[in-house]
Design a protein around this motif. Structure first.
Motif, PDB file in Angstrom:
ATOM      1  N   UNK A  84      -7.491 -15.547  14.584  1.00  0.00           N
ATOM      2  CA  UNK A  84      -7.368 -14.495  15.590  1.00  0.00           C
ATOM      3  C   UNK A  84      -6.153 -14.777  16.466  1.00  0.00           C
ATOM      4  N   UNK A  85      -5.360 -13.744  16.717  1.00  0.00           N
ATOM      5  CA  UNK A  85      -4.153 -13.863  17.535  1.00  0.00           C
ATOM      6  C   UNK A  85      -4.235 -12.784  18.613  1.00  0.00           C
ATOM      7  N   UNK A  86      -4.311 -13.211  19.865  1.00  0.00           N
ATOM      8  CA  UNK A  86      -4.494 -12.237  20.935  1.00  0.00           C
ATOM      9  C   UNK A  86      -4.025 -12.770  22.271  1.00  0.00           C
ATOM     10  N   UNK A  87      -4.677 -12.325  23.329  1.00  0.00           N
ATOM     11  CA  UNK A  87      -4.235 -12.695  24.678  1.00  0.00           C
ATOM     12  C   UNK A  87      -3.268 -11.659  25.214  1.00  0.00           C
ATOM     13  N   UNK A 142       4.515 -10.961  30.304  1.00  0.00           N
ATOM     14  CA  UNK A 142       3.811 -11.986  31.077  1.00  0.00           C
ATOM     15  C   UNK A 142       3.500 -13.232  30.251  1.00  0.00           C
ATOM     16  N   UNK A 143       3.635 -13.159  28.943  1.00  0.00           N
ATOM     17  CA  UNK A 143       3.275 -14.281  28.074  1.00  0.00           C
ATOM     18  C   UNK A 143       4.362 -15.348  28.107  1.00  0.00           C
ATOM     19  N   UNK A 144       4.030 -16.521  28.644  1.00  0.00           N
ATOM     20  CA  UNK A 144       4.998 -17.617  28.741  1.00  0.00           C
ATOM     21  C   UNK A 144       4.529 -18.876  28.023  1.00  0.00           C
ATOM     22  N   UNK A 145       3.322 -18.847  27.468  1.00  0.00           N
ATOM     23  CA  UNK A 145       2.765 -20.032  26.809  1.00  0.00           C
ATOM     24  C   UNK A 145       1.810 -19.588  25.706  1.00  0.00           C
ATOM     25  N   UNK A 210      -0.739 -16.794  26.768  1.00  0.00           N
ATOM     26  CA  UNK A 210      -1.198 -16.941  28.139  1.00  0.00           C
ATOM     27  C   UNK A 210      -0.022 -16.886  29.109  1.00  0.00           C
ATOM     28  N   UNK A 211      -0.336 -16.765  30.393  1.00  0.00           N
ATOM     29  CA  UNK A 211       0.702 -16.671  31.416  1.00  0.00           C
ATOM     30  C   UNK A 211       1.189 -18.042  31.868  1.00  0.00           C
ATOM     31  N   UNK A 212       0.470 -19.102  31.485  1.00  0.00           N
ATOM     32  CA  UNK A 212       0.877 -20.469  31.824  1.00  0.00           C
ATOM     33  C   UNK A 212       0.280 -21.425  30.803  1.00  0.00           C
ATOM     34  N   UNK A 213       0.834 -22.627  30.754  1.00  0.00           N
ATOM     35  CA  UNK A 213       0.329 -23.638  29.828  1.00  0.00           C
ATOM     36  C   UNK A 213      -1.062 -24.085  30.269  1.00  0.00           C
ATOM     37  N   UNK A 214      -1.989 -24.049  29.346  1.00  0.00           N
ATOM     38  CA  UNK A 214      -3.349 -24.528  29.593  1.00  0.00           C
ATOM     39  C   UNK A 214      -3.479 -25.900  28.930  1.00  0.00           C
ATOM     40  N   UNK A 215      -3.678 -26.974  29.693  1.00  0.00           N
ATOM     41  CA  UNK A 215      -3.766 -28.303  29.085  1.00  0.00           C
ATOM     42  C   UNK A 215      -4.809 -28.342  27.966  1.00  0.00           C
TER      43      UNK A 215
END
Length: 241
Positions: A84-87, A142-145, A210-215
């Motif tokens: 699945x590819x989304x966000x 808005x997608x940066x990560x 996502x809008x930021x990197x999620x660890x």
């Protein structure tokens, strides 16, 4: 005749079994490549069902060690695998194996470097550039990560958009001149060539913009978010690029 991969569903490896495998691993290094390959075939499914990580301590020369942070992942095949590819995208997609194979393919031969120190040189990889997968869903401004999830239900990782768009970051369908086997994270895994192996997520099941990197799973446990080989995690290994 179809080869069936072992299906191991037991508890983490016990002390007696572990000590026996250490001896076998040392014998494999002394005995040559054929023994080492045999040990890898045996220890792969064991290691992927041992979240203690003890299997990774067994000497195997320049061969893959096998890790799982859970007690394994379900097996996926041609009929059951989905990515699945989304966000933050305009056109979310669900890709099956045949969809990924129909996309432009790329190949590279690069080392695989684990943050624990072992290295497998000159591994052949092929698959779809991650950038092509991202383009196929039209990321929003808005997608940066990019966040990745494993179908083991636990493991996650992330990259910045710039990192994800590198030509040497691929959604891998083959490695070692054959389909990615279950024990190596198949049928589809991530391969991030210039970074330590924990970024190359096994059993890839989801990609989320996502809008930021999620660890990811390991970063809160002390690993670097930017995992460049030789430039992070306090290590000075030779770069894989």
């Amino acid at each position: 005749m179809r080869h069936e991969e072992p299906d191991i569903s037991g508890a983490p490896v016990g002390r007696r079994i572990f000590l026996g495998l250490v001896v076998a691993g040392a014998a494999g290094i002394l005995g040559g490549g054929a023994i080492q390959k045999g040990l890898s075939a045996v220890m792969g499914p064991i290691g992927n069902h041992d979240p203690t990580g003890l299997i990774g301590l067994i000497p195997l020369g320049n061969n893959f060690r096998f890790y799982s942070v859970t007690t394994g992942a379900p097996r996926k095949d041609e009929n059951s695998y989905e990515l699945t590819v989304g966000g933050l995208v305009d056109t979310p997609r669900t890709l099956r194996l045949q969809d990924l194979r129909a996309m432009p393919q790329t190949s590279l031969v690069r080392d695989f470097q684990c943050v624990t120190g072992w290295r497998v040189p000159e591994v052949p990889w092929s698959g779809v550039r991650l950038s092509d997968v991202l383009d196929s869903v039209s990321p929003t401004a808005e997608a940066t990560a990019v966040r990745f999830t494993s179908f083991d239900g636990t493991y996650t990782e992330s990259l910045t958009m710039e990192q994800a768009r590198r030509d040497d970051v691929i959604v891998a369908l083959t490695m070692l001149d054959g389909p990615v086997k279950h024990d190596h994270g198949g049928p589809v895994r991530l391969y991030v060539a210039p970074m330590y192996g924990y970024k190359s997520l096994k059993w890839l099941g989801g990609i989320e913009l996502t809008s930021e990197v999620v660890p990811g799973y390991w970063e809160p446990r002390g690993y670097s978010i930017d995992a460049w080989v030789g430039e992070s995690n306090g290590r000075d290994d030779d770069a894989t690029s």
